[in-house]
Design a protein around this motif. Structure first.
Motif, PDB file in Angstrom:
ATOM      1  N   HIS A  28       0.816  -1.222   0.000  1.00  0.00           N
ATOM      2  CA  HIS A  28       0.000   0.000   0.000  1.00  0.00           C
ATOM      3  C   HIS A  28       0.850   1.271   0.000  1.00  0.00           C
ATOM      4  CE1 HIS A  28      -3.903   1.811   0.193  1.00  0.00           C
ATOM      5  NE2 HIS A  28      -3.611   2.508   1.274  1.00  0.00           N
ATOM      6  N   GLY A  29       1.847   1.329  -0.900  1.00  0.00           N
ATOM      7  CA  GLY A  29       2.631   2.554  -1.069  1.00  0.00           C
ATOM      8  C   GLY A  29       3.738   2.768  -0.074  1.00  0.00           C
ATOM      9  N   ASN A  30       4.075   1.744   0.710  1.00  0.00           N
ATOM     10  CA  ASN A  30       5.176   1.839   1.672  1.00  0.00           C
ATOM     11  C   ASN A  30       6.083   0.622   1.531  1.00  0.00           C
ATOM     12  OD1 ASN A  30       4.474   4.172   3.822  1.00  0.00           O
ATOM     13  ND2 ASN A  30       2.592   3.133   3.217  1.00  0.00           N
ATOM     14  N   ILE A  31       7.389   0.853   1.696  1.00  0.00           N
ATOM     15  CA  ILE A  31       8.339  -0.257   1.774  1.00  0.00           C
ATOM     16  C   ILE A  31       8.710  -0.455   3.234  1.00  0.00           C
ATOM     17  CG2 ILE A  31      10.619  -1.115   1.121  1.00  0.00           C
ATOM     18  CD1 ILE A  31      10.413   0.397  -1.467  1.00  0.00           C
ATOM     19  N   TYR A  32       8.706  -1.708   3.661  1.00  0.00           N
ATOM     20  CA  TYR A  32       8.996  -2.037   5.053  1.00  0.00           C
ATOM     21  C   TYR A  32      10.227  -2.939   5.133  1.00  0.00           C
ATOM     22  CZ  TYR A  32       4.192  -0.439   5.781  1.00  0.00           C
ATOM     23  OH  TYR A  32       3.027   0.305   5.804  1.00  0.00           O
ATOM     24  N   TRP A  33      11.124  -2.590   6.072  1.00  0.00           N
ATOM     25  CA  TRP A  33      12.267  -3.435   6.391  1.00  0.00           C
ATOM     26  C   TRP A  33      12.175  -3.853   7.860  1.00  0.00           C
ATOM     27  CZ3 TRP A  33      12.944   0.751   3.116  1.00  0.00           C
ATOM     28  CH2 TRP A  33      13.662   0.545   1.913  1.00  0.00           C
ATOM     29  N   ALA A  34      12.547  -5.091   8.157  1.00  0.00           N
ATOM     30  CA  ALA A  34      12.654  -5.524   9.552  1.00  0.00           C
ATOM     31  C   ALA A  34      13.938  -4.936  10.122  1.00  0.00           C
ATOM     32  CB  ALA A  34      12.679  -7.044   9.639  1.00  0.00           C
ATOM     33  N   ARG A  35      13.814  -4.279  11.251  1.00  0.00           N
ATOM     34  CA  ARG A  35      14.959  -3.611  11.878  1.00  0.00           C
ATOM     35  C   ARG A  35      15.205  -4.253  13.232  1.00  0.00           C
ATOM     36  NH1 ARG A  35      15.241   0.899  15.401  1.00  0.00           N
ATOM     37  NH2 ARG A  35      17.244   1.993  15.274  1.00  0.00           N
ATOM     38  N   SER A  36      16.470  -4.551  13.522  1.00  0.00           N
ATOM     39  CA  SER A  36      16.769  -5.221  14.784  1.00  0.00           C
ATOM     40  C   SER A  36      18.148  -4.827  15.276  1.00  0.00           C
ATOM     41  CB  SER A  36      16.701  -6.747  14.615  1.00  0.00           C
ATOM     42  OG  SER A  36      17.116  -7.393  15.788  1.00  0.00           O
ATOM     43  N   SER A  37      18.256  -4.562  16.552  1.00  0.00           N
ATOM     44  CA  SER A  37      19.560  -4.365  17.194  1.00  0.00           C
ATOM     45  C   SER A  37      19.636  -5.249  18.435  1.00  0.00           C
ATOM     46  CB  SER A  37      19.772  -2.889  17.571  1.00  0.00           C
ATOM     47  OG  SER A  37      18.729  -2.442  18.404  1.00  0.00           O
ATOM     48  N   GLY A  38      18.978  -6.377  18.363  1.00  0.00           N
ATOM     49  CA  GLY A  38      18.923  -7.291  19.503  1.00  0.00           C
ATOM     50  C   GLY A  38      17.527  -7.864  19.637  1.00  0.00           C
ATOM     51  N   ARG A  39      17.370  -8.941  20.364  1.00  0.00           N
ATOM     52  CA  ARG A  39      16.080  -9.616  20.450  1.00  0.00           C
ATOM     53  C   ARG A  39      15.010  -8.744  21.094  1.00  0.00           C
ATOM     54  NH1 ARG A  39      13.754 -14.229  19.506  1.00  0.00           N
ATOM     55  NH2 ARG A  39      12.116 -15.037  20.852  1.00  0.00           N
ATOM     56  N   LYS A  40      15.397  -7.895  22.034  1.00  0.00           N
ATOM     57  CA  LYS A  40      14.405  -7.086  22.737  1.00  0.00           C
ATOM     58  C   LYS A  40      14.131  -5.761  22.053  1.00  0.00           C
ATOM     59  CE  LYS A  40      15.350  -9.038  27.320  1.00  0.00           C
ATOM     60  NZ  LYS A  40      15.744  -8.738  28.720  1.00  0.00           N
ATOM     61  N   ASP A  41      14.994  -5.362  21.123  1.00  0.00           N
ATOM     62  CA  ASP A  41      14.828  -4.076  20.449  1.00  0.00           C
ATOM     63  C   ASP A  41      14.543  -4.336  18.979  1.00  0.00           C
ATOM     64  OD1 ASP A  41      14.785  -1.460  19.720  1.00  0.00           O
ATOM     65  OD2 ASP A  41      16.955  -1.176  19.772  1.00  0.00           O
ATOM     66  N   ARG A  42      13.283  -4.647  18.672  1.00  0.00           N
ATOM     67  CA  ARG A  42      12.899  -4.949  17.305  1.00  0.00           C
ATOM     68  C   ARG A  42      11.832  -3.971  16.850  1.00  0.00           C
ATOM     69  NH1 ARG A  42      11.451 -11.147  16.722  1.00  0.00           N
ATOM     70  NH2 ARG A  42      11.507 -10.511  14.525  1.00  0.00           N
ATOM     71  N   SER A  43      11.941  -3.542  15.613  1.00  0.00           N
ATOM     72  CA  SER A  43      10.956  -2.608  15.063  1.00  0.00           C
ATOM     73  C   SER A  43      10.938  -2.762  13.548  1.00  0.00           C
ATOM     74  CB  SER A  43      11.288  -1.161  15.464  1.00  0.00           C
ATOM     75  OG  SER A  43      12.602  -0.818  15.051  1.00  0.00           O
ATOM     76  N   ILE A  44      10.078  -1.996  12.892  1.00  0.00           N
ATOM     77  CA  ILE A  44       9.924  -2.055  11.440  1.00  0.00           C
ATOM     78  C   ILE A  44      10.220  -0.669  10.872  1.00  0.00           C
ATOM     79  CG2 ILE A  44       8.320  -2.484   9.545  1.00  0.00           C
ATOM     80  CD1 ILE A  44       6.753  -4.314  11.468  1.00  0.00           C
ATOM     81  N   LEU A  45      11.138  -0.618   9.935  1.00  0.00           N
ATOM     82  CA  LEU A  45      11.477   0.626   9.259  1.00  0.00           C
ATOM     83  C   LEU A  45      10.541   0.807   8.076  1.00  0.00           C
ATOM     84  CD1 LEU A  45      13.441   3.029   8.946  1.00  0.00           C
ATOM     85  CD2 LEU A  45      14.860   1.540   7.506  1.00  0.00           C
ATOM     86  N   SER A  46       9.841   1.931   8.025  1.00  0.00           N
ATOM     87  CA  SER A  46       8.853   2.206   6.986  1.00  0.00           C
ATOM     88  C   SER A  46       9.305   3.383   6.128  1.00  0.00           C
ATOM     89  CB  SER A  46       7.489   2.516   7.616  1.00  0.00           C
ATOM     90  OG  SER A  46       6.558   2.944   6.645  1.00  0.00           O
ATOM     91  N   PHE A  47       9.168   3.243   4.809  1.00  0.00           N
ATOM     92  CA  PHE A  47       9.490   4.330   3.884  1.00  0.00           C
ATOM     93  C   PHE A  47       8.263   4.628   3.042  1.00  0.00           C
ATOM     94  CE2 PHE A  47      11.170   5.934  -0.217  1.00  0.00           C
ATOM     95  CZ  PHE A  47      11.878   7.033   0.247  1.00  0.00           C
ATOM     96  N   ASP A  48       7.708   5.835   3.206  1.00  0.00           N
ATOM     97  CA  ASP A  48       6.552   6.278   2.438  1.00  0.00           C
ATOM     98  C   ASP A  48       7.025   6.670   1.035  1.00  0.00           C
ATOM     99  OD1 ASP A  48       4.556   8.043   1.263  1.00  0.00           O
ATOM    100  OD2 ASP A  48       3.598   8.079   3.222  1.00  0.00           O
ATOM    101  N   LEU A  49       6.600   5.920   0.019  1.00  0.00           N
ATOM    102  CA  LEU A  49       7.108   6.132  -1.336  1.00  0.00           C
ATOM    103  C   LEU A  49       6.645   7.451  -1.947  1.00  0.00           C
ATOM    104  CD1 LEU A  49       6.637   2.501  -2.631  1.00  0.00           C
ATOM    105  CD2 LEU A  49       8.815   3.698  -2.511  1.00  0.00           C
ATOM    106  N   GLU A  50       5.477   7.926  -1.565  1.00  0.00           N
ATOM    107  CA  GLU A  50       4.977   9.185  -2.116  1.00  0.00           C
ATOM    108  C   GLU A  50       5.663  10.389  -1.459  1.00  0.00           C
ATOM    109  OE1 GLU A  50       0.725  11.347  -3.180  1.00  0.00           O
ATOM    110  OE2 GLU A  50       0.763   9.726  -1.710  1.00  0.00           O
ATOM    111  N   LYS A  51       5.749  10.394  -0.139  1.00  0.00           N
ATOM    112  CA  LYS A  51       6.365  11.504   0.594  1.00  0.00           C
ATOM    113  C   LYS A  51       7.881  11.366   0.662  1.00  0.00           C
ATOM    114  CE  LYS A  51       2.298  12.069   3.560  1.00  0.00           C
ATOM    115  NZ  LYS A  51       1.795  11.995   4.964  1.00  0.00           N
TER     116      LYS A  51
END
Length: 368
Positions: free
Chosen positions: A220-243
């Protein structure tokens, strides 16, 4: 005037085929594009139908998106493999979701494949210093010009509905000492019969350091990468392709230690996080809301019978996810009905050579 011309062409086709208009459209909408390209030579009427008939084009597109194909690759041990240090021959195979081989063709690329992803009808293939766009529907491969001095570390591709264009996004480490954040550059193009590739241009850098070991996914117009710096610090990096702007998404609120598996994919046109617990034999599924403000626990399945190895990430419009399991290999799992179907062709697939999902396109990859 155009409607009268279309009706005239359909009358001529019906005279020769003795089939109703709707049935002709229905049959041809299920034919692969490479075969259709040969049918254009049958007559002027057939050429007009297959290239200008809006009803046929719309129906073919709808059927193709409902029946996507898996694209897999394997290296061919030929003269390129034995004598060249830079060239590799790769056989690409299209397989439907019932496990039947639909098509095979070969490509020759520089180096070994590091990234193998797709967006709609296109696949993006990259090595460390080479980048290609592939249109499996027509066996076409286009090399994308790129600066050879920068390694292609994290490359994603996505589609912008508002402008009907594709964007290739490259994240790479900033060369400045002490800066662990990521730089970003973007290449835009349209897929309208002739691909016109613009220049790479820098955009606002990623303000976070990113360890992105998983395959990027466009939903839906966004690219997502799995981001991790350890098992407890996990998040998703989102890039809005339009903005062309970055943001960080937290995973759904949960105890990470309870899940032996936690990854995201696309389902019903939204980002979907799937979590499996081996200890309790349960599977939970969360959907991201349209404003990217929060997660909704959409599915909770008790007594989930499979141990999950990995997902095939895809922007799926249905309620099926492609899961590789210990027990059955690759399966189609319907999270609504809780039913599964094995895809036998992919018994031996592994996370390092997993396929990507694409759909047919009537548009070629010719360069302008």
């Amino acid at each position: 005037m155009e409607g009268e011309k279309r009706d005239k062409h359909m009358i001529e086709i019906q005279r020769t085929s003795c089939l109703p208009h709707d049935l002709i459209i229905e049959i041809l909408s299920r034919v692969p594009p490479k075969s259709l390209s040969r049918f254009r030579c049958v007559s002027k009427q057939w050429h007009h139908l297959l290239t200008h008939d809006h009803e046929f084009i719309a129906r073919h597109s709808k059927w193709s998106k409902k029946n996507p194909l898996l694209l897999t690759r394997r290296y061919i041990l030929d003269e390129n493999w034995g004598t060249s240090k830079t060239k590799a021959t790769v056989e690409l195979t299209s397989v439907n979701l019932d496990g039947n081989v639909i098509d095979k063709f070969k490509i020759v690329i520089d180096g070994l494949i590091q990234t193998f992803i797709s967006c709609g009808p296109l696949s993006l293939i990259s090595g460390n210093y080479s980048l290609y766009l592939c249109n499996p529907s027509f066996h076409e491969l286009v090399r994308v010009a790129y600066r050879s001095r920068i390694c292609l570390q994290n490359v994603g591709i996505g589609y912008v509905p508002s402008s009907s264009e594709y964007k290739i996004v490259h994240l790479f480490e900033a060369p400045r000492m002490g800066n662990r954040n990521m730089e970003c550059e973007v290449l835009s193009f349209r897929h309208t019969g002739k691909i016109s590739l613009g220049p790479w241009r820098g955009c606002r850098g990623c303000p976070w350091s990113a360890y992105t070991e998983k395959t990027p996914l466009c939903v839906h117009g966004n690219i997502y990468w799995a981001r991790s710096s350890g098992r407890k610090d996990r998040s998703i990096l989102s890039f809005d392709l339009e903005k062309e702007d970055f943001s960080i998404l937290n995973y759904p609120s949960c105890d990470f230690t309870t899940y032996s598996f936690l990854e995201f994919t696309g389902i019903k046109g939204s980002l979907f996080v799937l979590g499996c617990s081996a200890a309790t034999s349960t599977m939970d599924g969360w959907l991201l809301d349209k404003d990217e403000k929060g997660w909704l626990l959409e599915y909770r399945i008790s007594q989930f019978p499979f141990a999950v190895n990995f997902l095939i990430s895809s922007d799926n419009r249905s309620e099926e996810v492609l899961i590789h399991t210990e027990q059955k290999g690759l399966i189609r799992y319907n999270v609504r009905n809780q039913t599964s179907r094995r895809i036998k062709y992919f018994v031996g697939v592994r996370s390092y050579n997993k396929p990507c999902l694409y759909h047919y396109s009537l548009t070629t990859n010719k360069m302008s």
